[in-house]
Design a protein around this motif. Structure first.
Motif, mmCIF file in Angstrom:
data_model
loop_
_atom_site.group_PDB
_atom_site.id
_atom_site.type_symbol
_atom_site.label_atom_id
_atom_site.label_comp_id
_atom_site.label_asym_id
_atom_site.label_seq_id
_atom_site.Cartn_x
_atom_site.Cartn_y
_atom_site.Cartn_z
ATOM 1 N N GLY A 1 13.479 3.062 -6.667
ATOM 2 C CA GLY A 1 12.781 3.205 -7.923
ATOM 3 C C GLY A 1 11.280 2.987 -7.871
ATOM 4 O O GLY A 1 10.610 3.028 -8.893
ATOM 5 N N GLU A 2 10.735 2.770 -6.667
ATOM 6 C CA GLU A 2 9.303 2.502 -6.501
ATOM 7 C C GLU A 2 8.669 3.549 -5.588
ATOM 8 O O GLU A 2 9.320 4.050 -4.672
ATOM 9 C CB GLU A 2 9.099 1.128 -5.843
ATOM 10 N N CYS A 3 7.387 3.819 -5.803
ATOM 11 C CA CYS A 3 6.651 4.692 -4.896
ATOM 12 C C CYS A 3 6.193 3.855 -3.700
ATOM 13 O O CYS A 3 5.418 2.913 -3.860
ATOM 14 C CB CYS A 3 5.460 5.325 -5.603
ATOM 15 N N THR A 4 6.689 4.196 -2.509
ATOM 16 C CA THR A 4 6.354 3.432 -1.303
ATOM 17 C C THR A 4 5.422 4.187 -0.365
ATOM 18 O O THR A 4 4.983 3.645 0.643
ATOM 19 C CB THR A 4 7.630 3.028 -0.537
ATOM 20 N N TYR A 5 5.140 5.446 -0.680
ATOM 21 C CA TYR A 5 4.213 6.265 0.113
ATOM 22 C C TYR A 5 3.580 7.250 -0.838
ATOM 23 O O TYR A 5 4.268 7.869 -1.657
ATOM 24 C CB TYR A 5 4.957 7.002 1.229
ATOM 25 N N ASP A 6 2.265 7.362 -0.745
ATOM 26 C CA ASP A 6 1.510 8.255 -1.626
ATOM 27 C C ASP A 6 0.374 8.832 -0.795
ATOM 28 O O ASP A 6 -0.473 8.091 -0.314
ATOM 29 C CB ASP A 6 0.979 7.439 -2.813
ATOM 30 N N ALA A 7 0.398 10.140 -0.594
ATOM 31 C CA ALA A 7 -0.686 10.786 0.157
ATOM 32 C C ALA A 7 -1.084 12.058 -0.574
ATOM 33 O O ALA A 7 -0.280 12.671 -1.280
ATOM 34 C CB ALA A 7 -0.244 11.111 1.573
ATOM 35 N N SER A 8 -2.333 12.437 -0.395
ATOM 36 C CA SER A 8 -2.797 13.658 -1.044
ATOM 37 C C SER A 8 -3.637 14.488 -0.087
ATOM 38 O O SER A 8 -4.091 14.007 0.953
ATOM 39 C CB SER A 8 -3.601 13.322 -2.308
ATOM 40 N N HIS A 9 -3.821 15.737 -0.489
ATOM 41 C CA HIS A 9 -4.622 16.696 0.248
ATOM 42 C C HIS A 9 -4.179 16.766 1.716
ATOM 43 O O HIS A 9 -2.992 16.789 1.991
ATOM 44 C CB HIS A 9 -6.107 16.383 0.071
ATOM 45 N N MET A 10 -5.114 16.752 2.638
ATOM 46 C CA MET A 10 -4.746 16.929 4.046
ATOM 47 C C MET A 10 -4.271 15.617 4.687
ATOM 48 O O MET A 10 -3.936 15.578 5.854
ATOM 49 C CB MET A 10 -5.898 17.551 4.828
ATOM 50 N N GLY A 11 -4.190 14.553 3.895
ATOM 51 C CA GLY A 11 -3.641 13.290 4.381
ATOM 52 C C GLY A 11 -2.126 13.255 4.349
ATOM 53 O O GLY A 11 -1.510 12.277 4.787
ATOM 54 N N ILE A 12 -1.511 14.319 3.842
ATOM 55 C CA ILE A 12 -0.050 14.389 3.770
ATOM 56 C C ILE A 12 0.502 14.656 5.167
ATOM 57 O O ILE A 12 0.176 15.663 5.795
ATOM 58 C CB ILE A 12 0.393 15.496 2.786
ATOM 59 N N ARG A 13 1.328 13.710 5.649
ATOM 60 C CA ARG A 13 1.930 13.833 6.987
ATOM 61 C C ARG A 13 3.399 13.432 6.923
ATOM 62 O O ARG A 13 3.708 12.295 6.563
ATOM 63 C CB ARG A 13 1.195 12.930 7.980
ATOM 64 N N LEU A 14 4.277 14.321 7.344
ATOM 65 C CA LEU A 14 5.703 14.010 7.327
ATOM 66 C C LEU A 14 6.042 12.892 8.314
ATOM 67 O O LEU A 14 6.976 12.128 8.076
ATOM 68 C CB LEU A 14 6.537 15.259 7.601
ATOM 69 N N ALA A 15 5.282 12.771 9.397
ATOM 70 C CA ALA A 15 5.517 11.673 10.344
ATOM 71 C C ALA A 15 5.297 10.325 9.660
ATOM 72 O O ALA A 15 6.034 9.357 9.908
ATOM 73 C CB ALA A 15 4.604 11.812 11.558
ATOM 74 N N ASP A 16 4.300 10.255 8.765
ATOM 75 C CA ASP A 16 4.047 9.021 8.016
ATOM 76 C C ASP A 16 5.182 8.737 7.036
ATOM 77 O O ASP A 16 5.561 7.588 6.828
ATOM 78 C CB ASP A 16 2.725 9.114 7.257
ATOM 79 N N VAL A 17 5.722 9.789 6.429
ATOM 80 C CA VAL A 17 6.855 9.632 5.520
ATOM 81 C C VAL A 17 8.046 9.067 6.289
ATOM 82 O O VAL A 17 8.698 8.115 5.843
ATOM 83 C CB VAL A 17 7.244 10.977 4.854
ATOM 84 N N LYS A 18 8.320 9.639 7.461
ATOM 85 C CA LYS A 18 9.463 9.175 8.262
ATOM 86 C C LYS A 18 9.290 7.693 8.626
ATOM 87 O O LYS A 18 10.237 6.920 8.547
ATOM 88 C CB LYS A 18 9.594 10.032 9.523
ATOM 89 N N GLN A 19 8.084 7.305 8.982
ATOM 90 C CA GLN A 19 7.809 5.911 9.313
ATOM 91 C C GLN A 19 8.036 5.014 8.091
ATOM 92 O O GLN A 19 8.601 3.934 8.200
ATOM 93 C CB GLN A 19 6.363 5.786 9.811
ATOM 94 N N ALA A 20 7.604 5.460 6.927
ATOM 95 C CA ALA A 20 7.778 4.682 5.691
ATOM 96 C C ALA A 20 9.260 4.534 5.332
ATOM 97 O O ALA A 20 9.693 3.484 4.857
ATOM 98 C CB ALA A 20 7.017 5.344 4.542
ATOM 99 N N VAL A 21 10.048 5.579 5.586
ATOM 100 C CA VAL A 21 11.488 5.535 5.306
ATOM 101 C C VAL A 21 12.175 4.543 6.226
ATOM 102 O O VAL A 21 13.045 3.780 5.818
ATOM 103 C CB VAL A 21 12.130 6.945 5.441
ATOM 104 N N GLN A 22 11.766 4.546 7.484
ATOM 105 C CA GLN A 22 12.394 3.680 8.476
ATOM 106 C C GLN A 22 11.952 2.230 8.349
ATOM 107 O O GLN A 22 12.553 1.348 8.936
ATOM 108 C CB GLN A 22 12.121 4.202 9.885
ATOM 109 N N GLY A 23 10.895 1.997 7.557
ATOM 110 C CA GLY A 23 10.429 0.632 7.326
ATOM 111 C C GLY A 23 9.532 0.197 8.412
ATOM 112 O O GLY A 23 9.261 -0.877 8.763
#
Length: 114
Positions: free
Chosen positions: A92-114
């Protein structure tokens, strides 16, 4: 495999995805269909999706057609509106927020894995 975009078009869908994020993380991509930077960010996600290893639901918000939903997302998850913007919602919380060219799926995967 192409990006499994789920259209985000209704206010109650935001509430539902926030509830669902307690079981599985959820992504929201906010996209301006008239912005070249937004188009580039969307294309980058689509090109990287298959190799990202992510199996999360990814919602697509067309900001021009559904602008009030962006304001609801900003308020509900405590984020500043950006376009393009990728948000990871977990428990229920936003744990990753990126915009423009700072959007990286590798960063999302890292955030998911903790």
């Amino acid at each position: 495999m192409s990006t499994p975009w789920l259209p985000l078009t209704q206010s109650d869908e935001i509430t539902q995805l926030a509830q669902a994020s307690h079981e599985q993380p959820v992504l929201i991509f906010k996209h301006s269909t008239t912005c070249s930077i937004s188009a580039a960010a969307k294309g980058k996600i689509e090109r990287q999706w298959a190799d990202s290893g992510l199996t999360l639901p990814i919602y697509y918000l067309d900001l021009l057609r559904f602008r009030p939903l962006s304001a609801q997302i900003a308020e509900q998850f405590g984020v500043t509106h950006q376009s393009p913007q990728l948000l990871l919602i977990q428990a229920g919380e936003c744990t990753y927020d990126a915009s423009h060219m700072g959007i990286r799926l590798a960063d999302v995967k890292q955030a998911v894995q903790g």
